[in-house]
Design an enzyme around this catalytic site. Sequence first.
Site, PDB file in Angstrom:
ATOM      1  N   HIS A 140      37.892  50.890  41.023  1.00 11.91           N
ATOM      2  CA  HIS A 140      36.981  49.972  41.707  1.00 11.91           C
ATOM      3  C   HIS A 140      37.766  49.261  42.808  1.00 11.91           C
ATOM      4  O   HIS A 140      38.740  48.550  42.538  1.00 11.91           O
ATOM      5  CB  HIS A 140      36.423  48.945  40.720  1.00 11.91           C
ATOM      6  CG  HIS A 140      35.566  47.894  41.372  1.00 11.91           C
ATOM      7  ND1 HIS A 140      34.358  48.185  41.962  1.00 11.91           N
ATOM      8  CD2 HIS A 140      35.765  46.567  41.555  1.00 11.91           C
ATOM      9  CE1 HIS A 140      33.841  47.083  42.462  1.00 11.91           C
ATOM     10  NE2 HIS A 140      34.679  46.080  42.233  1.00 11.91           N
ATOM     11  N   LYS A 161      36.468  41.831  48.891  1.00  9.58           N
ATOM     12  CA  LYS A 161      37.079  43.090  49.354  1.00  9.58           C
ATOM     13  C   LYS A 161      36.240  43.731  50.470  1.00  9.58           C
ATOM     14  O   LYS A 161      36.775  44.139  51.505  1.00  9.58           O
ATOM     15  CB  LYS A 161      37.221  44.068  48.180  1.00  9.58           C
ATOM     16  CG  LYS A 161      38.128  43.579  47.062  1.00  9.58           C
ATOM     17  CD  LYS A 161      38.295  44.604  45.966  1.00  9.58           C
ATOM     18  CE  LYS A 161      37.015  44.887  45.221  1.00  9.58           C
ATOM     19  NZ  LYS A 161      36.509  43.729  44.461  1.00  9.58           N
ATOM     20  N   ASP A 179      33.716  50.255  47.050  1.00  6.17           N
ATOM     21  CA  ASP A 179      33.241  50.059  45.683  1.00  6.17           C
ATOM     22  C   ASP A 179      33.865  51.051  44.700  1.00  6.17           C
ATOM     23  O   ASP A 179      34.547  50.654  43.758  1.00  6.17           O
ATOM     24  CB  ASP A 179      31.715  50.126  45.610  1.00  6.17           C
ATOM     25  CG  ASP A 179      31.196  49.620  44.272  1.00  6.17           C
ATOM     26  OD1 ASP A 179      31.789  48.660  43.747  1.00  6.17           O
ATOM     27  OD2 ASP A 179      30.228  50.181  43.742  1.00  6.17           O
ATOM     28  N   ARG A 245      58.731  34.502  46.787  1.00  9.43           N
ATOM     29  CA  ARG A 245      58.180  34.153  48.105  1.00  9.43           C
ATOM     30  C   ARG A 245      58.773  34.983  49.225  1.00  9.43           C
ATOM     31  O   ARG A 245      58.141  35.183  50.252  1.00  9.43           O
ATOM     32  CB  ARG A 245      58.407  32.660  48.370  1.00  9.43           C
ATOM     33  CG  ARG A 245      57.617  31.758  47.447  1.00  9.43           C
ATOM     34  CD  ARG A 245      57.712  30.306  47.875  1.00  9.43           C
ATOM     35  NE  ARG A 245      57.147  30.091  49.201  1.00  9.43           N
ATOM     36  CZ  ARG A 245      57.089  28.895  49.789  1.00  9.43           C
ATOM     37  NH1 ARG A 245      57.562  27.831  49.157  1.00  9.43           N
ATOM     38  NH2 ARG A 245      56.555  28.779  50.988  1.00  9.43           N
TER      39      ARG A 245
END
Length: 310
Positions: A140, A161, A179, A245
Site C-alpha cells: 500500500h 501520500k 494506492d 539527525r
Amino acid sequence: MEKIKGVNLKKIIEKFGLEIITGYDYDIVINTSDLYRPGVELAGFFDYFPFERIQVLGMTEIKFLNGLEKEIRNERLEKLLSYPIPCIIITRGLGIPSELLKIAEKKGRILLRSFSATTSLISKLTDYLESELAPRTTVHGVLMDVYGIGVLLIGESGIGKSETAVELLKRGHRLIADDVVEIKQVAKNVLVGMAPEILKYFIEVRGLGIIDVKTIFGAGAVRDDIRIDLVIELVEWEKYSDDDRLGIEDKKMTILESNISKKIIPIRPGRNLASIIEVAAMDHRLKTMGYNAALNFSQKLFDEINSKNT
C-alpha cells in the site's frame, strides 16, 4: 509473497509470434524460465534430460538430426518425445524433419517455429519468463519517478501520500502507481514496481475522488513501471524518532528478499514534502555515485575538532 503459478504457453506463442506446427493443448503452463537445447540427448544420452523445460532446436540440432541414419533418427526422436515436454521450438524458420513431425503428431506434442535466430530467441524468451515468474507482492503506497529515481511513498492511510504525489506531478515528475503497488523481484536487491492494470494512470485524492493523471497532466506524467530505489515513509511529527539527525545511518526496508534504502520523513503543516522528496531523490543518486554528504560533514567536523585540540 505471491507464488507465481506459471506462464500460459498460449501467451508465449502470441507474445513471440510463434508458428504452430502441431499440437492442440496450448493452455499448458510453463513453470521455469530455463530453456534447453537437447544435444547429448540426440546422441542417445537421456540420464539427466530436463524435460520440464521448453526445448529449442536450432541449426546445430537440426543438422545433427539430418545427419543420422533414418533408423537411429527415429529411435532418438521417439525417446525424446516420449517425455512430457511442454513444447519444442524450431528456430530460424528451419525445415522440420519428417520423422519429427510424424512422431510429434502421434504423441500429441507441441511443435512451434520461430524465424528468429536461436541465441536471440533464447535470450529474449528467458528474460520474458524470468520477469513473468519473478516473486511478487503488493504494497500500500504511491510509486513515483523522481528525477529517474523510483521512490516508493508509504505511510498510514490518509497521511497525504496521494496529495504529495499530485504536487510532484505538478513539478514534472511521473506517476507509476497509487494506492496499490505491485512489486516483483527480478534479481537480488532489484525490485520493479507497477500498478495493477485496473488502477493504471489513476490517482485518488480525498475530496476530489479519482482523477486520470494521463488525461490531466499528459502522457509524459505517467510510466508503466520503474525500479524501486528508495522507500520514503511519511510519519506524523509526534511519532518521529529523531535519533539520527545527520542521516549517517543507512536505513533499509526488506521487500520480498531485497533490501531497499529507506528514509523516514515527519510531516506537519507548512513542510513542503514535494521539495523534501526531490532532495531525497537527488541525495540518493549522489550516494550511488559515491558521495555521502553526512559522512563528509562528519569527517570535516571530526577534523576541525582534532585541529583545535592539537
